[in-house]
Scaffold this motif. Sequence first.
Motif, PDB file in Angstrom:
ATOM      1  N   ARG A  24     -17.786  -2.034   1.017  1.00 43.42           N
ATOM      2  CA  ARG A  24     -16.472  -1.487   0.680  1.00 43.42           C
ATOM      3  C   ARG A  24     -15.447  -2.590   0.538  1.00 43.42           C
ATOM      4  N   GLY A  25     -14.402  -2.231  -0.194  1.00 44.21           N
ATOM      5  CA  GLY A  25     -13.265  -3.138  -0.248  1.00 44.21           C
ATOM      6  C   GLY A  25     -12.480  -3.074   1.053  1.00 44.21           C
ATOM      7  N   ARG A  26     -11.609  -4.024   1.253  1.00 41.77           N
ATOM      8  CA  ARG A  26     -10.807  -4.095   2.465  1.00 41.77           C
ATOM      9  C   ARG A  26      -9.398  -3.589   2.168  1.00 41.77           C
ATOM     10  N   LEU A  27      -8.879  -2.817   3.086  1.00 42.01           N
ATOM     11  CA  LEU A  27      -7.572  -2.198   2.917  1.00 42.01           C
ATOM     12  C   LEU A  27      -6.573  -2.847   3.859  1.00 42.01           C
ATOM     13  N   LYS A  28      -5.456  -3.289   3.290  1.00 42.29           N
ATOM     14  CA  LYS A  28      -4.367  -3.829   4.088  1.00 42.29           C
ATOM     15  C   LYS A  28      -3.131  -2.993   3.823  1.00 42.29           C
ATOM     16  N   ILE A  29      -2.525  -2.518   4.921  1.00 45.68           N
ATOM     17  CA  ILE A  29      -1.327  -1.672   4.824  1.00 45.68           C
ATOM     18  C   ILE A  29      -0.122  -2.460   5.315  1.00 45.68           C
ATOM     19  N   PHE A  30       0.916  -2.483   4.497  1.00 47.60           N
ATOM     20  CA  PHE A  30       2.199  -3.044   4.914  1.00 47.60           C
ATOM     21  C   PHE A  30       3.023  -1.864   5.442  1.00 47.60           C
ATOM     22  N   PHE A  95      -0.208   5.891 -11.441  1.00 50.36           N
ATOM     23  CA  PHE A  95      -1.223   4.849 -11.350  1.00 50.36           C
ATOM     24  C   PHE A  95      -2.439   5.266 -12.172  1.00 50.36           C
ATOM     25  N   ASP A  96      -2.888   4.369 -13.022  1.00 51.32           N
ATOM     26  CA  ASP A  96      -4.028   4.652 -13.904  1.00 51.32           C
ATOM     27  C   ASP A  96      -5.305   4.175 -13.225  1.00 51.32           C
ATOM     28  N   LEU A  97      -5.970   5.092 -12.582  1.00 54.57           N
ATOM     29  CA  LEU A  97      -7.173   4.753 -11.809  1.00 54.57           C
ATOM     30  C   LEU A  97      -8.305   4.302 -12.724  1.00 54.57           C
ATOM     31  N   ASP A  98      -8.455   4.934 -13.891  1.00 51.23           N
ATOM     32  CA  ASP A  98      -9.561   4.591 -14.780  1.00 51.23           C
ATOM     33  C   ASP A  98      -9.451   3.153 -15.275  1.00 51.23           C
ATOM     34  N   GLN A  99      -8.238   2.745 -15.638  1.00 50.55           N
ATOM     35  CA  GLN A  99      -8.068   1.354 -16.094  1.00 50.55           C
ATOM     36  C   GLN A  99      -8.317   0.370 -14.961  1.00 50.55           C
ATOM     37  N   ALA A 100      -7.899   0.755 -13.757  1.00 53.52           N
ATOM     38  CA  ALA A 100      -8.126  -0.120 -12.606  1.00 53.52           C
ATOM     39  C   ALA A 100      -9.620  -0.277 -12.332  1.00 53.52           C
ATOM     40  N   MET A 101     -10.367   0.812 -12.443  1.00 48.74           N
ATOM     41  CA  MET A 101     -11.809   0.745 -12.200  1.00 48.74           C
ATOM     42  C   MET A 101     -12.495  -0.064 -13.308  1.00 48.74           C
ATOM     43  N   ARG A 126      -2.507   9.867  -3.763  1.00 55.10           N
ATOM     44  CA  ARG A 126      -2.774   8.479  -4.119  1.00 55.10           C
ATOM     45  C   ARG A 126      -3.755   7.821  -3.159  1.00 55.10           C
ATOM     46  N   TYR A 127      -3.747   8.249  -1.866  1.00 53.37           N
ATOM     47  CA  TYR A 127      -4.704   7.618  -0.951  1.00 53.37           C
ATOM     48  C   TYR A 127      -6.142   7.953  -1.347  1.00 53.37           C
ATOM     49  N   GLN A 128      -6.325   9.068  -2.106  1.00 54.24           N
ATOM     50  CA  GLN A 128      -7.661   9.364  -2.613  1.00 54.24           C
ATOM     51  C   GLN A 128      -8.041   8.398  -3.739  1.00 54.24           C
ATOM     52  N   ASP A 129      -7.051   8.015  -4.543  1.00 50.64           N
ATOM     53  CA  ASP A 129      -7.302   6.975  -5.551  1.00 50.64           C
ATOM     54  C   ASP A 129      -7.740   5.681  -4.872  1.00 50.64           C
ATOM     55  N   ILE A 130      -7.036   5.330  -3.810  1.00 53.50           N
ATOM     56  CA  ILE A 130      -7.340   4.075  -3.104  1.00 53.50           C
ATOM     57  C   ILE A 130      -8.719   4.145  -2.456  1.00 53.50           C
ATOM     58  N   GLU A 131      -9.089   5.335  -1.926  1.00 54.65           N
ATOM     59  CA  GLU A 131     -10.422   5.495  -1.345  1.00 54.65           C
ATOM     60  C   GLU A 131     -11.495   5.193  -2.398  1.00 54.65           C
ATOM     61  N   GLU A 132     -11.273   5.645  -3.629  1.00 55.73           N
ATOM     62  CA  GLU A 132     -12.249   5.391  -4.692  1.00 55.73           C
ATOM     63  C   GLU A 132     -12.301   3.899  -5.025  1.00 55.73           C
ATOM     64  N   LEU A 133     -11.153   3.242  -5.015  1.00 54.67           N
ATOM     65  CA  LEU A 133     -11.134   1.807  -5.257  1.00 54.67           C
ATOM     66  C   LEU A 133     -11.901   1.050  -4.162  1.00 54.67           C
ATOM     67  N   LEU A 134     -11.705   1.457  -2.926  1.00 57.59           N
ATOM     68  CA  LEU A 134     -12.385   0.788  -1.806  1.00 57.59           C
ATOM     69  C   LEU A 134     -13.896   0.983  -1.900  1.00 57.59           C
ATOM     70  N   LYS A 135     -14.319   2.190  -2.263  1.00 52.47           N
ATOM     71  CA  LYS A 135     -15.754   2.437  -2.398  1.00 52.47           C
ATOM     72  C   LYS A 135     -16.363   1.582  -3.493  1.00 52.47           C
ATOM     73  N   ALA A 136     -15.544   1.268  -4.494  1.00 52.81           N
ATOM     74  CA  ALA A 136     -16.042   0.416  -5.582  1.00 52.81           C
ATOM     75  C   ALA A 136     -16.038  -1.053  -5.213  1.00 52.81           C
ATOM     76  N   GLY A 137     -15.632  -1.381  -3.990  1.00 56.73           N
ATOM     77  CA  GLY A 137     -15.655  -2.769  -3.528  1.00 56.73           C
ATOM     78  C   GLY A 137     -14.407  -3.547  -3.874  1.00 56.73           C
ATOM     79  N   ILE A 138     -13.319  -2.881  -4.225  1.00 58.39           N
ATOM     80  CA  ILE A 138     -12.066  -3.546  -4.589  1.00 58.39           C
ATOM     81  C   ILE A 138     -11.141  -3.564  -3.381  1.00 58.39           C
ATOM     82  N   ASP A 139     -10.617  -4.717  -3.051  1.00 62.95           N
ATOM     83  CA  ASP A 139      -9.637  -4.817  -1.966  1.00 62.95           C
ATOM     84  C   ASP A 139      -8.299  -4.255  -2.440  1.00 62.95           C
TER      85      ASP A 139
END
Length: 900
Positions: A24-30, A95-101, A126-139
């Motif tokens: 998984r990708g790593r999540l950092k929260i400010f 946020f365009d999730l498809d372009q990000a992926m 949006r946190y569901q979008d981020i969950e998908e990004l993390l599963k794809a290995g994106i920080d």
Amino acid sequence: MSDGRQNPDELLKIINQEDKQRNRGRLKIFFGYAAGVGKTYAMLEAAHEAKENGIDVVAGYIEPHARPKTMALLQGLETIPTLKIEYNGITLNEFDLDQAMARKPQLILVDELAHTNAKGCRHTKRYQDIEELLKAGIDVYTTVNVQHIESLNDMVASITQVLVRERIPDSIFDQADQVELVDIEPQDLIDRLNEGDVYSEEQANRAIQNFFTVENLTALREIALRRCADRVNRLTGNERIKSRGDYHTDEHILVCLSSSPSNAKIIRTAARMASAFRGAFTALFVETPDFPEMDEQDRNRLRTNMRLAEQLGAKIEIVYGDDVPFQIAEFARLSGVSKIVIGRSLATKKNVFAKPTLTEKVISLAPNLDVHVIPDSNQNITGYHPKKAKQNRFFVFSLPDILKCFAILGISSLIGYLFKSLGFDEANIIAVYVLGVLVTSVMTTHQIYSLISSIVSVLVFNFLFTDPKFTFQAYDQGYPVTFVIMFIAAFITGSLANRLKNHAKQSAQAAYRTKILFDTNQLLQFAKGQNEIISASCIQLNKLLGKDIIFYPAQNDTLKDPMTFFIHQNSFDPSYINENEQAVAKWVFKNNKHAGATTETLSNSKCLYLAVRVTDQVYGVVGIVMHDEPLEAFEKSILLSILGEFALAMENEKNAREKEEAAVRAKNEELRANLLRAISHDLRTPLTSISGNANNLIVNGEYFDEQTKLQLYTDIYDDSMWLINLVENLLAVTRIEQGRLNIQMSEDLIDDAIDEALRHVNRKRVEHKISVKRSDEYLLAKMDAKLIVQVLINIIDNAIKYTPKGSSIVIESKKQGNNAIVSISDDGPGISDEVKAHVFDMFYCGSNKIADSRRSLGLGLSLCKSIINAHGGTISVLDNQPHGTIFRFTLPIGEVKIHE
């Protein structure tokens, strides 16, 4: 207590989380406590730093703030175009999730974690979008404020009066790989608002008046800091589980109790620490063999200190042993204690060879724990000196003990003379005196007498058995050494014997009290009913405390009359249950707190009153006649355990009683429903027929011929007889249900009962072939003839109803052993096996079609079974061959009585 072993479920959970996070990708929260603290600014700065380190960084979505300094940081970062969505005539940028992926950078920036996406996006949040990004290995770097965390939402709303609807689950925050708290002083944030660095001038003025006040911001800041601290604690706990560490981050404060006047200060200090650390708080008392010799002043002071610890929220624990430092350290190790708070004794080491103090021993025995030492500075002020108090308890005059010492010394001397005359050497005589000292230690109460006995034994041995005899001189140069060794041996054995005696006494007392607790548990398991539970519990309290017990049971939110359980019957004192005492019991019941003697509430009463409760439900109040003798701490601990078992037993009994009452109510409701069904349908049919036929006869009687009139009269009679039979069955069932079925047994002929029943059966019997097979001999049975006739009528009527016209019904009676057997068989369609299992149930009608289309009430066969069972017989239903049904019942055989 914790045994230090790892929880396998927790460990497995951590391992599974690690496996999932490897790819998984790593999540950092400010993380911030309000808008404008600089979360997005800090995130963009961190992104530039990551880019400078060679990381592929892309800005996925940055909230378009009106903050020039923040937006300026976007320069130099690749930005993914936003997704344009039309909604109610407005173009929304999402946020365009498809372009990000598709781009799949190493690190992507997505602002506003709690944002709700517009319709048309893949995910609602949006946190569901981020969950998908993390599963794809994106920080992912993201931002969120404290008010958006789900569990804190209500708390923040109560402070700010603003309900935030965009929220994230706590798990998102807790499972983040890194949380960076972006902090700023509340006043500085307000200054930034005034300077226009956060909102426009109009928005800033409105925000300062409503949300952005110093009070609100300070409270939000505190919540944010605590939430971060909670997350760190959770992460540290996970690491401890993985590493199997022996340290504890969940604070557990242990304070050591004593009879010292300054112990109250130590307890208060420990309580403040427990409150500050939000940890568990335990107060430990080590009971030593010297405890029985503690004077009343020290006992009262110890009880006061224990009560203070309880008031401050401590859980009182008691252990036994003569090595106090070891007991403290061992308890701390087994209980998961993280900090020990202990008082510093005035005794200090005066030289290198001096004995270590208690504090030094605890520190050496518990090197991994924090030991907080609080000075006992109040000892000089109060004049309390432990050594002096111990010396005062040591030198206790007891005439019985003195007489025992002289008697044992005299017997030892006589045995010594006997050994001397028999030629035994002096070593055997010395052993006799050592044995005498050992016996003295066991038989006397205070240790001083074993010491005196050791000294006197040496002197008597010297006086009687060494040359020159009957003097305290000794010619042999080795005798002084012998005397010293003899004294040391006698003193050590005597001290050990006295210590073992005290240990045995403590162990026996603890074992007895523990046995009472176990016995109480067993007795309550087998107790039936509230009275048995109360009696068993109060008698066990009598055994435990050796005191009279008074119990006030609770019913309908009030206390009933007291139940007394006295050790001796002549110890009853009416003042124990007078109006004042009952008033205290009622106060305890109402307030669910302890009160009475030895407490600080209503202490003038003669009894100590405790509620028998489960949480807020009070089942009664126990009164203990105290006689101004407070309970020992261990006794109180066992007492509370017994009261807990008592309360649980009362609750279980109440639940069982309510369940039984509910079952009875359900049964009564079922009976009521069936009776209403019968009245509304089954009774209405014959009544309608009777009223209709009677009306025809009244209105049109003159137009009917005799044959028609006779048929109408017959129908009226049949319907009325059916109603009479039904009413008789209902009355009989009512008598059985109420236990008022009076059976008048006599020896009567079975044939007479059969003939009487045939005279009262349904007139439709003429449409069936009814025959009787009688026994070759007169068959007598013990029965109530009237009731057995009713049984026969119900079974024969049942056969007539459920068989077609022309069917054969055979009634047969015969003798078999000590029983008379009566069978009613028919050649109708028969009864299925499924119906047979319920045919004798009340209100069960089955599915067979009734020949006359008149519905049955389902009482007849149930009544038959009740009557036959009351006669001591049995009733059953069988298949007739080749088809049909047989109802068979048995009655006890009767004997002919010959009167001379």
